[in-house]
Design a protein around this motif. Structure first.
Motif, PDB file in Angstrom:
ATOM      1  N   LEU A  67       0.820  -1.215   0.000  1.00 21.22           N
ATOM      2  CA  LEU A  67       0.000   0.000   0.000  1.00 21.22           C
ATOM      3  C   LEU A  67       0.851   1.261   0.000  1.00 21.22           C
ATOM      4  CD1 LEU A  67      -2.366  -1.410   2.704  1.00 21.22           C
ATOM      5  CD2 LEU A  67      -3.142  -0.811   0.408  1.00 21.22           C
ATOM      6  N   ASP A  68       0.369   2.285  -0.697  1.00 20.72           N
ATOM      7  CA  ASP A  68       1.024   3.583  -0.704  1.00 20.72           C
ATOM      8  C   ASP A  68       0.145   4.644  -0.041  1.00 20.72           C
ATOM      9  OD1 ASP A  68       3.403   2.799  -2.063  1.00 20.72           O
ATOM     10  OD2 ASP A  68       2.278   2.754  -3.940  1.00 20.72           O
ATOM     11  N   SER A  69      -1.066   4.818  -0.557  1.00 17.38           N
ATOM     12  CA  SER A  69      -1.957   5.877  -0.062  1.00 17.38           C
ATOM     13  C   SER A  69      -2.763   5.445   1.151  1.00 17.38           C
ATOM     14  CB  SER A  69      -2.915   6.306  -1.177  1.00 17.38           C
ATOM     15  OG  SER A  69      -2.213   6.617  -2.361  1.00 17.38           O
ATOM     16  N   THR A  70      -3.071   4.181   1.258  1.00 15.43           N
ATOM     17  CA  THR A  70      -3.900   3.688   2.362  1.00 15.43           C
ATOM     18  C   THR A  70      -3.039   3.473   3.605  1.00 15.43           C
ATOM     19  OG1 THR A  70      -5.336   2.570   0.771  1.00 15.43           O
ATOM     20  CG2 THR A  70      -5.512   1.882   3.073  1.00 15.43           C
ATOM     21  N   LYS A  71      -3.373   4.171   4.665  1.00 11.16           N
ATOM     22  CA  LYS A  71      -2.553   4.118   5.882  1.00 11.16           C
ATOM     23  C   LYS A  71      -3.187   3.300   7.002  1.00 11.16           C
ATOM     24  CE  LYS A  71       0.260   6.889   3.778  1.00 11.16           C
ATOM     25  NZ  LYS A  71       1.474   6.320   3.143  1.00 11.16           N
ATOM     26  N   ASP A  72      -4.495   3.112   6.935  1.00  8.89           N
ATOM     27  CA  ASP A  72      -5.195   2.380   7.995  1.00  8.89           C
ATOM     28  C   ASP A  72      -5.176   0.883   7.670  1.00  8.89           C
ATOM     29  OD1 ASP A  72      -6.725   1.601  10.121  1.00  8.89           O
ATOM     30  OD2 ASP A  72      -8.621   2.353   9.305  1.00  8.89           O
ATOM     31  N   ILE A  73      -4.188   0.182   8.233  1.00  6.98           N
ATOM     32  CA  ILE A  73      -4.006  -1.245   7.960  1.00  6.98           C
ATOM     33  C   ILE A  73      -4.212  -2.023   9.261  1.00  6.98           C
ATOM     34  CG2 ILE A  73      -2.478  -2.994   6.983  1.00  6.98           C
ATOM     35  CD1 ILE A  73      -0.858  -0.684   5.734  1.00  6.98           C
ATOM     36  N   VAL A  74      -5.095  -2.996   9.213  1.00 10.20           N
ATOM     37  CA  VAL A  74      -5.369  -3.830  10.395  1.00 10.20           C
ATOM     38  C   VAL A  74      -4.866  -5.236  10.102  1.00 10.20           C
ATOM     39  CG1 VAL A  74      -7.144  -4.772  11.912  1.00 10.20           C
ATOM     40  CG2 VAL A  74      -7.396  -2.449  10.979  1.00 10.20           C
ATOM     41  N   TYR A  75      -3.776  -5.613  10.767  1.00  7.35           N
ATOM     42  CA  TYR A  75      -3.242  -6.974  10.612  1.00  7.35           C
ATOM     43  C   TYR A  75      -3.862  -7.890  11.667  1.00  7.35           C
ATOM     44  CZ  TYR A  75       0.418  -5.134   7.526  1.00  7.35           C
ATOM     45  OH  TYR A  75       1.096  -4.550   6.485  1.00  7.35           O
ATOM     46  N   LEU A  76      -3.975  -9.148  11.338  1.00 10.59           N
ATOM     47  CA  LEU A  76      -4.438 -10.152  12.284  1.00 10.59           C
ATOM     48  C   LEU A  76      -3.461 -11.319  12.244  1.00 10.59           C
ATOM     49  CD1 LEU A  76      -6.702 -11.094  14.244  1.00 10.59           C
ATOM     50  CD2 LEU A  76      -7.770 -12.217  12.266  1.00 10.59           C
ATOM     51  N   GLN A  77      -2.841 -11.602  13.381  1.00 13.85           N
ATOM     52  CA  GLN A  77      -1.860 -12.685  13.433  1.00 13.85           C
ATOM     53  C   GLN A  77      -2.558 -14.044  13.281  1.00 13.85           C
ATOM     54  OE1 GLN A  77       1.525 -12.369  13.544  1.00 13.85           O
ATOM     55  NE2 GLN A  77       1.095 -10.176  13.290  1.00 13.85           N
ATOM     56  N   PRO A  78      -1.916 -15.001  12.609  1.00 10.54           N
ATOM     57  CA  PRO A  78      -2.555 -16.295  12.375  1.00 10.54           C
ATOM     58  C   PRO A  78      -2.464 -17.223  13.585  1.00 10.54           C
ATOM     59  CG  PRO A  78      -0.368 -16.294  11.412  1.00 10.54           C
ATOM     60  CD  PRO A  78      -0.580 -14.908  11.972  1.00 10.54           C
ATOM     61  N   SER A  79      -3.439 -18.088  13.711  1.00 12.93           N
ATOM     62  CA  SER A  79      -3.336 -19.157  14.700  1.00 12.93           C
ATOM     63  C   SER A  79      -2.311 -20.160  14.185  1.00 12.93           C
ATOM     64  CB  SER A  79      -4.693 -19.840  14.872  1.00 12.93           C
ATOM     65  OG  SER A  79      -5.079 -20.496  13.666  1.00 12.93           O
ATOM     66  N   LYS A  80      -1.836 -21.011  15.048  1.00 17.08           N
ATOM     67  CA  LYS A  80      -0.845 -22.012  14.634  1.00 17.08           C
ATOM     68  C   LYS A  80      -1.401 -22.927  13.555  1.00 17.08           C
ATOM     69  CE  LYS A  80       1.834 -22.134  18.925  1.00 17.08           C
ATOM     70  NZ  LYS A  80       2.300 -22.968  20.059  1.00 17.08           N
ATOM     71  N   LYS A  81      -2.677 -23.267  13.681  1.00 17.99           N
ATOM     72  CA  LYS A  81      -3.289 -24.159  12.697  1.00 17.99           C
ATOM     73  C   LYS A  81      -3.391 -23.479  11.336  1.00 17.99           C
ATOM     74  CE  LYS A  81      -7.078 -27.435  12.140  1.00 17.99           C
ATOM     75  NZ  LYS A  81      -8.288 -28.026  12.757  1.00 17.99           N
ATOM     76  N   GLY A  86      -1.185 -22.702   5.711  1.00 17.79           N
ATOM     77  CA  GLY A  86      -0.588 -21.843   4.697  1.00 17.79           C
ATOM     78  C   GLY A  86       0.670 -22.428   4.108  1.00 17.79           C
ATOM     79  N   TYR A  87       1.463 -23.083   4.935  1.00 15.24           N
ATOM     80  CA  TYR A  87       2.729 -23.632   4.460  1.00 15.24           C
ATOM     81  C   TYR A  87       2.592 -25.050   3.916  1.00 15.24           C
ATOM     82  CZ  TYR A  87       5.345 -19.672   6.226  1.00 15.24           C
ATOM     83  OH  TYR A  87       5.853 -18.414   6.412  1.00 15.24           O
ATOM     84  N   SER A  88       1.403 -25.614   4.001  1.00 18.20           N
ATOM     85  CA  SER A  88       1.223 -26.986   3.521  1.00 18.20           C
ATOM     86  C   SER A  88       1.040 -27.061   2.011  1.00 18.20           C
ATOM     87  CB  SER A  88       0.009 -27.621   4.212  1.00 18.20           C
ATOM     88  OG  SER A  88      -1.188 -26.972   3.813  1.00 18.20           O
ATOM     89  N   ALA A  89       0.689 -25.935   1.389  1.00 22.94           N
ATOM     90  CA  ALA A  89       0.452 -25.940  -0.058  1.00 22.94           C
ATOM     91  C   ALA A  89       1.781 -25.980  -0.813  1.00 22.94           C
ATOM     92  CB  ALA A  89      -0.338 -24.698  -0.455  1.00 22.94           C
ATOM     93  N   ASP A  90       1.882 -26.906  -1.753  1.00 18.28           N
ATOM     94  CA  ASP A  90       3.095 -27.050  -2.557  1.00 18.28           C
ATOM     95  C   ASP A  90       2.720 -27.010  -4.033  1.00 18.28           C
ATOM     96  OD1 ASP A  90       5.588 -27.564  -3.599  1.00 18.28           O
ATOM     97  OD2 ASP A  90       5.481 -29.721  -3.242  1.00 18.28           O
ATOM     98  N   TYR A  91       3.106 -25.919  -4.707  1.00 15.71           N
ATOM     99  CA  TYR A  91       2.746 -25.760  -6.116  1.00 15.71           C
ATOM    100  C   TYR A  91       3.914 -26.065  -7.052  1.00 15.71           C
ATOM    101  CZ  TYR A  91      -0.978 -23.328  -3.715  1.00 15.71           C
ATOM    102  OH  TYR A  91      -2.002 -23.020  -2.853  1.00 15.71           O
ATOM    103  N   SER A  92       5.077 -26.380  -6.473  1.00 17.63           N
ATOM    104  CA  SER A  92       6.245 -26.652  -7.310  1.00 17.63           C
ATOM    105  C   SER A  92       6.044 -27.890  -8.185  1.00 17.63           C
ATOM    106  CB  SER A  92       7.492 -26.821  -6.441  1.00 17.63           C
ATOM    107  OG  SER A  92       7.350 -27.927  -5.560  1.00 17.63           O
ATOM    108  N   LYS A  93       5.133 -28.775  -7.776  1.00 19.36           N
ATOM    109  CA  LYS A  93       4.885 -29.995  -8.552  1.00 19.36           C
ATOM    110  C   LYS A  93       4.379 -29.687  -9.948  1.00 19.36           C
ATOM    111  CE  LYS A  93       0.142 -30.560  -6.839  1.00 19.36           C
ATOM    112  NZ  LYS A  93      -0.792 -31.451  -6.118  1.00 19.36           N
TER     113      LYS A  93
END
Length: 522
Positions: A67-81, A86-93
């Motif tokens: 983002l450049d112009s938008t300053k109001d960013i709300v992040y949400l941390q992920p649960s462990k699950k 997110g890391y289980s997806a493998d597209y290199s195949k």
């Protein structure tokens, strides 16, 4: 007199107002974030209040500046699950496997599991949604691929939902709003065919379309406020005033559209800004060494480092056969021992792609045909060798080929020295590719209404009026038999058949009558 001038000016420009927009963008794939971030920035630039809600799924995108112009960013941390999903997806195949509709379904279901887990996490802790609820948003912009947005919209009480798509189209989106999307004329999202298909291709495209319809579904979700209330995805989609799609009518296939479908393809490309970007000394030094320069990049989801060694070795041999051409290759790891230390090959884990494409010294682009890359090179008028790997890249390559400024190869051709060399030679030496690419760039630059204007005007209209039932066509509720006039065809056919039958009986009776008269007279 001065006061009169001021009053006249205010009447001329009309009242100014700011609307409140929420852009929901889970961080899981670079191209999707870039598209939604550009929507957010465009609305911010238009003077509106925009909140960018970005739940983190893959941490590698957490600190990327979208983002450049938008300053109001709300992040949400992920649960462990969620993080593990997110890391289980493998597209290199997909470097070595086909990516048909059937084979791509597991990848789609992996995304669905991530979005479902995000929904579960939000349901367990509503604090962030409760805080967002106090901001009284007029509209919610989200990607249609992420169903988590629907219960969020219902909980926040947003009156205008604006589903968006970072790809060119989605057959389900079209069907839900009653828009024609026949697989006979419109390639599916991941089709390797163009719009002029043979019988065999139409059959495959139709089977793929049916397969997606039958086996790819949103998971059931209930209201955050009332767990007994099931979210009706279809109804909420139908009631959306507009849908924003990352397609450009001057680049993509022509197709019938309803007013609800707003094509904003190219919104992520600021041609003026790209041309003003400054390259670092490193890249300036590379580009000035030789007359011709080629950029190689296969995107941010499937990495060059993961391609089969045979492909890498072929690319290196081809580069070696062009000693008077510089090649810049986006390559994601340090070990490049396969490259023989070629003086005209330059590796980098990250490249300033837009700045390079805008530079007149760059001669061509070898790319995976991701929609972002295809759009950027189209706006910059660069000829390209397209090597689609999976998903919508196959369709994108066919789309661009219609404009005659590119050459498409199969990913399996990366092991064929002659094919790859001939493609690179043609794209660098045949002027017709450069001329066609520059013509397309000029057309995109001169298009009557810019994607930015289309977005802002429709987003403002939607936020002001909410649902627009007057844009809901009656045809959406028609049965298959009625819509395709099968009943009319059967009715008219029956009349024709009966009429012909009666005529045949009359003719036969008349002929027999005259034969009988003739016989009696004789």
């Amino acid at each position: 007199m001065n006061n009169m001038h001021v009053l006249f000016f205010l009447l001329l420009v009309g009242p100014t107002f700011s609307l409140n927009y929420l852009v929901f963008c889970p961080l899981y794939a670079h191209s999707h974030h870039k598209f939604l971030a550009k929507i957010a920035d465009t609305l911010s630039d238009a003077g509106h209040n925009v909140t960018f809600f970005a739940p983190i799924i893959l941490r590698k995108y957490e600190n990327v500046k979208y983002l450049d112009s938008t300053k109001d960013i709300v992040y949400l941390q992920p649960s462990k699950k969620l993080e593990s999903l997110g890391y289980s997806a493998d597209y290199s195949k997909f470097w070595s496997e086909d990516a048909t509709a059937i084979q791509f379904v597991p990848a789609i279901k992996a995304f669905t599991r991530m979005f479902q887990q995000l929904y579960e996490d939000l349901k367990e802790d509503l604090s962030v949604l409760n805080e967002l609820k106090t901001r009284n948003f007029d509209a919610l912009v989200f990607e249609f691929l992420c169903p988590t947005a629907f219960p969020i919209a219902e909980y926040l009480g947003v009156k205008a939902l604006l589903p968006s798509l970072s790809m060119t189209h989605h057959p389900l989106m079209s069907r839900l709003i009653g828009e024609p999307s026949s697989p006979a004329i419109l390639p599916s999202m991941i089709s390797s065919f163009g719009d002029d298909m043979s019988f065999s291709e139409r059959l495959q495209n139709t089977i793929g379309d049916i397969f997606f319809t039958l086996f790819v579904h949103y998971p059931p979700m209930t209201s955050f406020g009332d767990h007994s209330k099931l979210i009706d995805f279809e109804d909420m989609t139908v009631r959306s005033p507009f849908m924003f799609m990352n397609a450009n009518p001057y680049l993509d296939y022509p197709r019938p559209l309803l007013t609800k479908s707003v094509l904003i393809g190219g919104i992520s490309v600021n041609a003026t800004h790209m041309k003003q970007e400054k390259l670092s000394d490193k890249y300036n030094e590379i580009l000035k060494k030789k007359e011709k320069n080629v950029l190689i990049s296969f995107g941010s989801m499937i990495f060059s480092k993961d391609m089969p060694l045979a492909y890498k070795e072929t690319i290196v041999k081809v580069i070696e056969s062009f000693p008077d051409v510089n090649f810049i290759w986006k390559y994601e790891e340090e070990d490049v021992s396969f490259a023989k230390n070629l003086s005209n090959l330059h590796f980098s884990k990250w490249v300033p792609q837009t700045a390079l494409l805008a530079d007149s010294r760059l001669s061509a682009f070898i790319t995976h045909a991701g929609l972002g890359s295809v759009t950027e090179l189209s706006y910059m008028g660069k000829p390209a060798v397209l090597v689609p790997i999976f998903a919508d890249q196959l369709r994108n390559s066919k789309t661009l080929a219609r404009h005659n400024g590119s050459i498409t190869l199969s990913k399996y051709d990366l092991s064929d020295f002659d094919k790859l060399k001939n493609a690179v030679y043609s794209i660098l030496t045949e002027k017709r590719f450069k001329d066609s690419a520059e013509l397309l760039a000029q057309q995109l630059s001169d298009q009557p209404i810019s994607p930015q204007t289309l977005l802002v005007k429709h987003a403002e209209f939607a936020a002001k009026y909410g649902e627009l039932p007057n844009l809901d066509p009656c045809s959406r509720q028609m049965s298959f038999i009625s819509f395709y006039m099968i009943d009319i065809i059967v009715f008219i056919s029956a009349i024709v058949i009966v009429t012909l039958g009666v005529l045949l009986i009359v003719v036969r009776w008349t002929s027999r009558f005259f034969v009988h008269l003739k016989y009696k007279s004789e």
